[in-house]
Design a protein around this motif. Sequence first.
Motif, PDB file in Angstrom:
ATOM      1  N   LYS A 164      45.013  44.693  37.713  1.00  0.00           N
ATOM      2  CA  LYS A 164      45.393  43.356  37.255  1.00  0.00           C
ATOM      3  C   LYS A 164      44.188  42.428  37.166  1.00  0.00           C
ATOM      4  O   LYS A 164      44.124  41.558  36.285  1.00  0.00           O
ATOM      5  CB  LYS A 164      46.430  42.774  38.216  1.00  0.00           C
ATOM      6  CG  LYS A 164      46.974  41.417  37.783  1.00  0.00           C
ATOM      7  CD  LYS A 164      48.022  40.914  38.761  1.00  0.00           C
ATOM      8  CE  LYS A 164      48.520  39.533  38.355  1.00  0.00           C
ATOM      9  NZ  LYS A 164      49.535  39.008  39.326  1.00  0.00           N
ATOM     10  N   GLN A 187      41.013  37.265  43.879  1.00  0.00           N
ATOM     11  CA  GLN A 187      41.560  35.930  44.121  1.00  0.00           C
ATOM     12  C   GLN A 187      41.857  35.199  42.810  1.00  0.00           C
ATOM     13  O   GLN A 187      42.871  34.518  42.696  1.00  0.00           O
ATOM     14  CB  GLN A 187      40.583  35.115  44.969  1.00  0.00           C
ATOM     15  CG  GLN A 187      40.564  35.506  46.443  1.00  0.00           C
ATOM     16  CD  GLN A 187      39.676  34.593  47.264  1.00  0.00           C
ATOM     17  OE1 GLN A 187      38.474  34.502  47.046  1.00  0.00           O
ATOM     18  NE2 GLN A 187      40.275  33.907  48.235  1.00  0.00           N
ATOM     19  N   GLY A 190      45.128  36.025  41.493  1.00  0.00           N
ATOM     20  CA  GLY A 190      46.309  35.553  42.195  1.00  0.00           C
ATOM     21  C   GLY A 190      46.479  35.973  43.638  1.00  0.00           C
ATOM     22  O   GLY A 190      47.412  35.523  44.311  1.00  0.00           O
TER      23      GLY A 190
END
Length: 444
Positions: A164, A187, A190
């Motif tokens: 991701k 980070q 998310g």
Amino acid sequence: MSVFRMRTGIAAAAWCAAAAWLSTATPAAAAVELQWWHAMGGELGQKLEKIANDFNASQADYKVVPVFKGTYPEAMTAAIAAFRARQNPTILQVFEVGTATMMAARGAVYPVYELMKEQNEPFDPKAYLPAVTGYYTDVNGNMLSYPFNSSTPILYYNKDAFRKAGLDADAPPRTWPEVEAAGKKLQAAGLVCGISSEWPSWVLVENFSAFHNVPIGTKSNGFGGLDTELKINNPLVEREIATLATWQKTKLFDYGGRTNKAEPKFYAGECGIFIGSSAARAAILANAKFDVGYGMQPYWPDVKGAPQNSIIGGATLWVMRGRPAEEYKGAAKFFAFLSRPETQAWWHQNTGYLPITLAAYELTRSQGYYDRNPGTDISIKQITLNPPTENSKGLRFGSFVQIRDVIEEELEQAFAGKKTAKEALDAAAKRGNDMLRQFEKANM
């Protein structure tokens, strides 16, 4: 009258027959029970109980009874108190940093090499991984305790979160600068934090030092004598703790507490990278809802000689004095059972602990386990990365259970911003050295 006599004769015959049956049908003697006090809860505790049950089912003479006694320090403290009250167990699981303390308790322990010899059970130290053997032997090469659960810290990472964040899910970060870069991307994608770790002293001081081939203390990290001193307040460890303290401000690094309390930060998905025991794998796989990856501990690439090799943690099994002779026969039989390649291979494959015997490693490899589970051999590769040096074969400091508490108290001061890394490490070294002098004086 004749009827009475006949009935009496029948009754007498019945009693005689019953007596004869009882004389030949005496129930088998109950199995000799021996208590095994341990410090494994949760998933690992269940695996430990299975091994005890398997041994109990393999024969009828002895019954090993596992008793959970809390954390490693709590189990050790409980056993000391029980020994004084003459209510100690036969077998006690003691973590690796309790080795020097147990060695000093000469009247309380029954050295395993003596036990196995006197009970005529096979026991060859050469059968074990060198990194394991060296940690638990005396100066003459005699093994004092039975190696059971040996682990080493490795790096875990959330492959789904890596994907991701646009990171390569098949390339774990190898260096601390790579950890920083990956953590920031995680980070940004998310996650609450980039990296966390457990067992702070073991991971961030002891193994960090060994992996960079710098001393934890003098006298070969305490192997050379009681007159040793801690050397953890050196520029390299200071740099590491200062870096993490800075990262703590943004949760790029998020301190999760002592022992294994930080594990949920990883498997709950808060942090994308986690440095923890290879034996944390059982709990992580049981709880994580994502694809888990494995890598070696990170290192600073500008340090000459790094990476060297990691050192073991975990625990061994110590036999305690003061128990009936038949319990020691059972303990020796149990250790022989634990030494079987199939027992050790099962334990390694289902927990993440090292395959402590060479035969167990070869059996696991030949079964294709590492091929089916990529990365599960990271701990073995890491601990055998290079031949151990005096700085990377382990440590043997007296009172190190308490000294670890001191080190972690001071690390917490640094992570909370209440002390600089230098102030915290200087204080930890001073307080720890005071304890070493007390231990030396008590065991001269």
